[in-house]
Write a protein that holds these residues in place. Structure first.
Motif, short mmCIF file in Angstrom:
data_model
loop_
_atom_site.label_atom_id
_atom_site.label_comp_id
_atom_site.label_asym_id
_atom_site.label_seq_id
_atom_site.Cartn_x
_atom_site.Cartn_y
_atom_site.Cartn_z
N THR A 287 0.82 -1.20 0.00
CA THR A 287 0.00 0.00 0.00
C THR A 287 0.86 1.26 0.00
O THR A 287 0.37 2.34 -0.31
N THR A 288 2.12 1.11 0.31
CA THR A 288 3.02 2.26 0.21
C THR A 288 3.11 2.76 -1.23
O THR A 288 3.17 3.95 -1.49
N TYR A 289 3.10 1.84 -2.17
CA TYR A 289 3.16 2.23 -3.58
C TYR A 289 1.81 2.64 -4.14
O TYR A 289 1.70 3.54 -4.95
N PHE A 290 0.80 1.92 -3.72
CA PHE A 290 -0.50 2.09 -4.35
C PHE A 290 -1.58 2.31 -3.30
O PHE A 290 -2.46 1.47 -3.12
N PRO A 291 -1.50 3.41 -2.55
CA PRO A 291 -2.50 3.64 -1.52
C PRO A 291 -3.90 3.72 -2.11
O PRO A 291 -4.10 4.24 -3.20
N ASN A 292 -4.83 3.16 -1.37
CA ASN A 292 -6.25 3.22 -1.71
C ASN A 292 -6.62 2.43 -2.95
O ASN A 292 -7.66 2.65 -3.55
N THR A 293 -5.78 1.50 -3.40
CA THR A 293 -6.17 0.61 -4.49
C THR A 293 -5.73 -0.79 -4.14
O THR A 293 -4.89 -1.00 -3.28
N ASP A 294 -6.28 -1.75 -4.79
CA ASP A 294 -5.79 -3.11 -4.64
C ASP A 294 -5.55 -3.72 -6.01
O ASP A 294 -5.71 -4.90 -6.23
N LYS A 295 -5.14 -2.86 -6.96
CA LYS A 295 -4.92 -3.34 -8.32
C LYS A 295 -3.65 -4.18 -8.38
O LYS A 295 -2.63 -3.84 -7.79
N GLN A 296 -3.75 -5.26 -9.11
CA GLN A 296 -2.64 -6.18 -9.20
C GLN A 296 -1.62 -5.69 -10.21
O GLN A 296 -1.97 -5.15 -11.25
N THR A 297 -0.37 -5.88 -9.89
CA THR A 297 0.68 -5.53 -10.83
C THR A 297 0.86 -6.65 -11.83
O THR A 297 0.39 -7.76 -11.64
N ASP A 298 1.56 -6.38 -12.92
CA ASP A 298 1.75 -7.38 -13.95
C ASP A 298 2.71 -8.48 -13.50
O ASP A 298 2.62 -9.61 -13.93
N ASN A 299 3.65 -8.10 -12.63
CA ASN A 299 4.68 -9.03 -12.23
C ASN A 299 4.44 -9.49 -10.80
O ASN A 299 3.37 -9.32 -10.24
N GLN A 300 5.46 -10.09 -10.21
CA GLN A 300 5.38 -10.51 -8.82
C GLN A 300 5.21 -9.28 -7.92
O GLN A 300 5.67 -8.19 -8.25
N PRO A 301 4.57 -9.46 -6.77
CA PRO A 301 4.42 -8.32 -5.86
C PRO A 301 5.78 -7.74 -5.53
O PRO A 301 6.73 -8.47 -5.22
N PRO A 302 5.93 -6.42 -5.62
CA PRO A 302 7.25 -5.81 -5.38
C PRO A 302 7.67 -5.91 -3.93
O PRO A 302 6.83 -5.88 -3.02
N ASN A 303 8.96 -6.04 -3.74
CA ASN A 303 9.51 -6.08 -2.39
C ASN A 303 10.63 -5.07 -2.21
O ASN A 303 11.01 -4.77 -1.09
N ASP A 304 11.16 -4.55 -3.31
CA ASP A 304 12.27 -3.61 -3.24
C ASP A 304 11.71 -2.19 -3.04
O ASP A 304 11.66 -1.39 -3.97
N PHE A 305 11.25 -1.92 -1.83
CA PHE A 305 10.72 -0.58 -1.53
C PHE A 305 11.10 -0.21 -0.11
O PHE A 305 11.53 -1.04 0.68
N ALA A 306 10.98 1.08 0.19
CA ALA A 306 11.31 1.58 1.52
C ALA A 306 10.28 2.64 1.89
O ALA A 306 9.40 2.99 1.10
N TYR A 307 10.36 3.11 3.13
CA TYR A 307 9.33 4.02 3.62
C TYR A 307 9.81 5.46 3.78
O TYR A 307 9.03 6.40 3.68
N ALA A 308 11.09 5.66 4.07
CA ALA A 308 11.56 6.97 4.52
C ALA A 308 11.25 8.07 3.51
O ALA A 308 10.85 9.18 3.89
N GLN A 309 11.44 7.77 2.25
CA GLN A 309 11.18 8.79 1.22
C GLN A 309 9.76 8.66 0.66
O GLN A 309 9.08 9.66 0.45
N ALA A 310 9.32 7.43 0.42
CA ALA A 310 8.05 7.22 -0.28
C ALA A 310 6.83 7.41 0.63
O ALA A 310 5.77 7.82 0.16
#
Length: 465
Positions: A287-310
């Motif tokens: 939900t950090t990437y896609f707040p308020n949606t539950d749309k599926q991405t084309d690929n595997q669920p992403p894991n390479d993300f962080a919170y401090a900036q995003a």
């Protein structure tokens, strides 16, 4: 992609450390007690030849074995050796002060456990069987059971078989196991790597450098044939807990929260509320990437993300969401880099398996919400055999449980707790005002648990000489 050369003695490491046996969808976990040490020694000597190691990638069956402290003691390990195991392992998960630390209270109190509690029969061994089908698993179980009596062991508890409808989703309907750490030296985890997610071998396998660039504490046993007298090398501590999940309660609470917060309780709104609790949509999208949606991405669920900036204020993934507590990544401060280093010292390798039937066969949350309107007919419990591997029970499993998941002040909150653990309010950061859900019930109840140690294969063979 060819795996890099590994300096880990893979042929001596038990296979569960290298992977969760995804090709083997059914599993049986057997809790055993040693009733005759001499016969058990012979039985274990033969069993050692069956154990699956980390150099293998089995597709027709796997077997692994772990011991409690009483198991080692029953087989004659001297005190000067077993007293070098960690205090957490020696004291057991069910010790009163340890249960309080882990939040095992009320219905989860060890006094109420079906196994592993103070009033239950002692457990010495955990035998883990994996197979391609129920028929093959039953054949394997029958073969082993036939040898238990002659082998000086007896079954203490035989939990329900794990034969899930999905190896990807847990019972609430969310894709699980996305953010497993990549471990140096384990070839099957090397392709799932990015810098922040890669950990030193010694975080999970004793005998190798850890995130502090130090060797983990070792169990020294001066025994012929044991290199450097290190019994613990190539072993790991195993956290095994049976967690019963209240799936109806989870989605009923999501529906009630949706109605209160958004004045509507349609399926999409309920999914958004629940996704905020978890920190990912049911398909695994953060939900950090896609707040308020539950749309599926084309690929595997992403894991390479962080919170401090995003997402520093939790507007996408709330500050108290489950995945943010379990792995805060760079969100803790005082700087993102320091936070990432701190988080890397509290990781777990999870190898859990589901048990019990799903609420709905599709395991789709929308179908689960629809099922709430039907009269409950199911009587068989469902849940998760939570299995976590780590080199330091205190710094890894117990720290995450107490300091992050159960901490009401986590992330600058006032009195929240992990929404899955329940028994506390949940705050959803939003603009212009945060939204607060009154105390959530506990959606997970502990039904049993124990700490085990899973030695290297060489150590098991020497233990039985």
């Amino acid at each position: 992609m060819k795996a890099p050369e590994s300096n880990v003695e893979l042929a001596d490491v038990q296979g569960l450390l290298a992977g969760g046996y995804g090709k083997l969808p059914v599993a049986q976990f057997i809790l055993l007690q040693i009733i005759d040490a001499q016969r058990a020694t012979y039985w274990l000597r033969r069993l050692a030849d069956d154990l699956t190691n980390a150099a293998q990638n089995p597709d027709d069956g796997a077997v692994n074995l772990a011991f409690t402290l009483s198991g080692f003691q029953a087989l004659g390990m001297p005190q000067q050796a077993w007293e070098l195991f960690s205090q957490e392992f020696q004291q057991s998960m069910a010790a009163p002060h340890r249960a309080k630390k882990l939040g095992d209270l009320n219905e989860s109190d060890p006094k109420r456990w079906q196994w592993g509690g103070p009033s239950n029969q002692p457990i010495d061994l955990l035998l883990m069987l994996y197979a391609r089908s129920l028929d093959e698993l039953n054949d394997r179980l029958t073969t082993y059971q036939a040898g238990f009596a002659a082998g000086g062991v007896q079954i203490v508890h035989l939990p329900a078989v794990s034969a899930p409808a999905s190896l990807e989703k847990e019972h609430f309907g969310f894709v699980d196991g996305i953010s497993q750490p990549a471990v140096e030296g384990l070839p099957r985890s090397a392709t799932n790597s990015f810098a922040q997610n890669t950990t030193r071998t010694g975080e999970f396998i004793l005998g190798y450098p850890n995130q502090y660039n130090c060797l983990p504490d070792r169990v020294v046993w001066q025994k012929s044939g044991l290199p450097d007298d290190d019994f613990s090398k190539n072993g790991t501590y195993v956290v095994f807990r049976q967690l019963e999940q209240d799936v109806r309660g989870f989605w009923t609470s999501a529906r009630q929260a949706a109605q209160k917060l958004h004045k509507r309780a349609d399926a999409d709104t309920c999914l958004q509320v629940a996704a905020k609790w978890i920190g990912r949509s049911p398909d695994g999208t953060p939900t950090t990437y896609f707040p308020n949606t539950d749309k599926q991405t084309d690929n595997q669920p992403p894991n390479d993300f962080a919170y401090a900036q995003a997402d520093p204020h939790g507007l996408g993934c709330p500050l108290g969401a489950h995945i943010r507590r379990a792995n805060p990544r760079d969100a803790l401060g005082p700087t993102p880099d320091i936070s990432a280093v701190v988080s890397s010292k509290h990781r777990l390798l999870r190898r859990g398996r589901l048990y019990g039937p799903p609420l709905v066969n599709s395991m789709a949350p929308a179908d689960m919400l629809a099922a709430l309107d039907e009269q409950a007919t199911e009587t068989e419990p469902r849940g998760l055999y939570f299995i976590a591997l780590n080199a330091n029970l205190s710094r890894q499993f117990e720290f995450v449980q107490q300091t992050w998941l159960l901490n009401g002040k986590f992330g600058g909150l006032y009195n929240d707790a992990d929404p899955i653990m329940g028994r506390a309010p949940f705050t959803t950061q939003a603009e212009p005002f945060a939204q607060r859900t009154d105390s959530l019930p506990a959606f997970v109840t502990v039904r049993g648990g124990a700490y085990f140690f899973m030695p290297g294969l060489r150590a098991i063979r020497l233990l039985t000489e």
